[in-house]
Scaffold this motif. Sequence first.
Motif, PDB file in Angstrom:
ATOM      1  N   ASN A 151      64.158  40.299  65.503  1.00  0.00           N
ATOM      2  CA  ASN A 151      62.737  40.057  65.756  1.00  0.00           C
ATOM      3  C   ASN A 151      61.933  40.430  64.502  1.00  0.00           C
ATOM      4  OD1 ASN A 151      60.068  41.155  67.788  1.00  0.00           O
ATOM      5  ND2 ASN A 151      60.939  39.123  67.963  1.00  0.00           N
ATOM      6  N   PHE A 184      60.349  44.520  68.897  1.00  0.00           N
ATOM      7  CA  PHE A 184      61.517  44.183  69.709  1.00  0.00           C
ATOM      8  C   PHE A 184      61.349  42.776  70.264  1.00  0.00           C
ATOM      9  CE2 PHE A 184      60.878  48.831  70.577  1.00  0.00           C
ATOM     10  CZ  PHE A 184      61.893  49.274  69.741  1.00  0.00           C
ATOM     11  N   ASP A 224      53.398  41.548  66.285  1.00  0.00           N
ATOM     12  CA  ASP A 224      54.369  42.402  66.968  1.00  0.00           C
ATOM     13  C   ASP A 224      55.784  41.845  66.853  1.00  0.00           C
ATOM     14  OD1 ASP A 224      55.991  43.699  68.801  1.00  0.00           O
ATOM     15  OD2 ASP A 224      55.075  42.698  70.525  1.00  0.00           O
ATOM     16  N   GLY A 225      56.505  42.332  65.854  1.00  0.00           N
ATOM     17  CA  GLY A 225      57.909  41.950  65.681  1.00  0.00           C
ATOM     18  C   GLY A 225      58.812  43.160  65.816  1.00  0.00           C
ATOM     19  N   VAL A 250      55.664  38.246  68.700  1.00  0.00           N
ATOM     20  CA  VAL A 250      56.692  37.407  68.102  1.00  0.00           C
ATOM     21  C   VAL A 250      57.819  37.267  69.115  1.00  0.00           C
ATOM     22  CG1 VAL A 250      58.337  37.176  66.203  1.00  0.00           C
ATOM     23  CG2 VAL A 250      56.089  38.178  65.792  1.00  0.00           C
ATOM     24  N   SER A 259      56.829  43.188  72.648  1.00  0.00           N
ATOM     25  CA  SER A 259      57.819  44.267  72.578  1.00  0.00           C
ATOM     26  C   SER A 259      57.705  45.183  73.791  1.00  0.00           C
ATOM     27  CB  SER A 259      57.613  45.077  71.303  1.00  0.00           C
ATOM     28  OG  SER A 259      57.888  44.263  70.196  1.00  0.00           O
ATOM     29  N   ILE A 298      58.425  37.504  72.077  1.00  0.00           N
ATOM     30  CA  ILE A 298      58.104  38.129  73.373  1.00  0.00           C
ATOM     31  C   ILE A 298      57.411  39.458  73.063  1.00  0.00           C
ATOM     32  CG2 ILE A 298      60.520  38.953  73.381  1.00  0.00           C
ATOM     33  CD1 ILE A 298      60.413  39.198  76.346  1.00  0.00           C
TER      34      ILE A 298
HETATM   35  K   LIG Z   1      58.080  41.130  69.732  1.00  0.00           K
END
Ligand SMILES: [K+]
Length: 509
Positions: A59, A125, A122-123, A152, A156, A154
Motif C-alpha cells: 500500500n 495499510f 493514506d497509504g 489508497v 487504513s 482502502i
Molecule cells: K490505505
Amino acid sequence: MRLVTPQQMRRLEELSDQNGVSYAQLMEHAGQQLSIFLLRQIRQKKGGKILFLCGNGNNGGDCFVAARLLSSQGVPVSVGLLCGIPKTILAYSMYKQLGDIPVLSSIAQIKEAIGIADFVVDGVFGTGFHGTLRPEQAELFALASSRFCIGVDIPSGGNAETGAVVPGTMRCRMTVSFGACKFGMVQYPLKTYCGEILVADIGIPESAYQQIDYPMAGITERMIANFLPSRQPDSHKGQFGKLLCITGSERMPGAAVMSAAAALRCGVGLMRLAVPRSVIAAMCARYPEPMYLPMQTDEKGFALSANGNMLLEEMAKSTAVLIGCGLGETEETKALVTRILQEATCPVILDADGINCVTGCIDIIKEVKVPLILTPHPAEMARLLHCTVAAVQSDRMEQAGSFAREHGVTLVLKGAGTIVATPEGAFVNSTGNSGMSKGGSGDVLAGMLASLVAQGIPPTNAACMAVFLHGKAGDCAAEHLSEQAMLPTDLIGELPGLFLKLEQRRHSD
Ligand SMILES: [K+]
Ligand SMILES: NC(=O)C1=CN([C@@H]2O[C@H](COP(=O)(O)OP(=O)(O)OC[C@H]3O[C@@H](n4cnc5c(N)ncnc54)[C@H](OP(=O)(O)O)[C@@H]3O)[C@@H](O)[C@H]2O)[C@@H](O)CC1
Ligand SMILES: Nc1ncnc2c1ncn2[C@@H]1O[C@H](COP(=O)(O)OP(=O)(O)O)[C@@H](O)[C@H]1O
C-alpha cells in the motif's frame, strides 16, 4: 461496479502477472492512477502540499510511485514512514526511487507535516491489514482524518473482506481503489470511512476478471433498467403474472396490506391474496384489486394448515407465491409453510415468518423443486443459521454466499448494504437509508420482489431490481418527508415515479 475480496484481488494480481502484466507494472499503474487523481484534486484546489503516509507493505509502495511522479511534475510532496523501511521487495524498490523527496520518520515530524498538508494520502495499510492499531497510530490517524484525507485502495484499519473497522480507522473524504472496489468498502461500518469511492484501472486483463470464482458486483440503475418486462400495446393481464400471497394474521394484517400494495404497484397482472377471513372486508375497502381467498384461522387469528388444499389449488394457477409476511409462527403455520414448500409448483418467495417457520427444519429447503428466494433480515438469518446476529453481521457476504451455495437458493440478506447472494455469485445494493429502519419496510420489499418474479423476471434479476428500487424509493421518500418521518407505506407511493423513469429511460434507449 465489480467488487472483490482481498483473496480475489490477490488471485487477480497473480493471473495478471501470468498474463504479461507483472506485479511491478500493476504497482506502477496504481501509483500513476493515484498521481493523476491527486493532480486533479490539486488543480481544483489551485495548489496544495501533499503528504503521503506510508506503511511498510505494498500500500505504501503505491504511494512511493505517486510521490515520485508528482514530484517530477513540480508538486510539493513529502513521505511519512509510519512503520519503518518497506518490507516487500516491490515497495522497497519503489521507495529507493524516491530521489530527493523528503522522507519523515519521527512521529513529531509526521505530526507537524500533517498539520500543514493540504492533502494527506493514506497509504499506511491496504488489503494486508490485520489486528489492531497501536495507540500512537490511532492518534496519528485521528490527526490525519481531520485533514482532507485520501484513501489508497482502502482506508487504513478497514477490513476489505467484511467491512469491519478497528478503533482509530482512517476517515477518508475519498478513496481510490485499485482494479476493483473491495467488498468491505460497500458494507457498514467501513463504507462510512471511505467517502467517495473511485475505482482506478491498473491494467489487470479482462480475462483475469472472468476467471474469478464467485464474482460480486454492485447493483446499478443501468443494470436493473434492462430487467423491466416489456409491455406490448396489445397485452392482457394474463401476460403479467399471477401472484399468490399467503400473508397476514389478525394481529398483523398490515404486513399483508403492505406487501400486497407494493406487489400491485410493481405491475403484476393478477393477485390472489390469501388472508384471514376476518380482515378481508377492511383490506378490500383499501385495495379492491386482488382476488381475496379467505383463510381459516385458530382462535388467535393465525392461519390453519387446513387451508393447505385450497392454497395448493390456487398455487397451480400462479406464477409465483409469496408466503410469510405477518403470517405468525405457530405449529399450524409451520405445517402450512412446509407443505407449500414441499409441493410448490412455481417460484416461492419466503419472507419473515415464512423463514421463521422453517428454522427448525432447514434441510427441507434443499428439496424444494422450484426457484426459492429467501429475504431474511440479520436476525432472521441468525435464526436460520442458529448463530448470533453479530456473527451474521461480522461477515455478511460469507454467511449469505455460503447459504445460497449450500441450499441452492437466492438469498437476500437485508440491512444497509443488502446482499443478493446466489450459488454462482452475489450483488450488493447501495440505495436506501435509515428512514427505512421501521417495521413494515421488509413487507414492502417482499411484495415488490414477488411481483417481479411473478412477471417472469429470473429470481436473481428480480431480487436485484427489487432491492435497488426499494432503497431508491426510500431515498426519494427521505428527500421530501425526512428520514425521521417517512413511513414504509410512503415507499409504495414512490414506486410510480421510479417506474416512470425506468420506462422513459427504456423509450429513449
Ligand atoms: K490505505
Ligand atoms: N501486489 C501488487 O502487485 C499490488 C498491490 N497493491 C497494493 O498493495 C496493497 C496490499 O499490500 P500488502 O499485501 O503488502 O499489504 P498492506 O496493506 O500494504 O499492509 C501489509 C503490511 O502492513 C503490516 N501490518 C498489517 N497490519 C498491521 C498492524 N495492525 N500494525 C502494524 N503493521 C501491520 C503488515 O505486516 P505483517 O503482516 O508482515 O505483520 C505488512 O507489512 C493493496 O492494498 C494495494 O494498495 C497495488 O499496488 C496493486 C498491485
Ligand atoms: N439503514 C438502512 N439503510 C438501507 N436500508 C435499510 C436500512 N434499514 C432498513 N433498511 C431496509 O428496510 C427493510 C427492512 O426490512 P425488515 O427488517 O424485514 O422489516 P420488517 O420485517 O419490519 O418489515 C430491508 O429491506 C432493509 O434492507
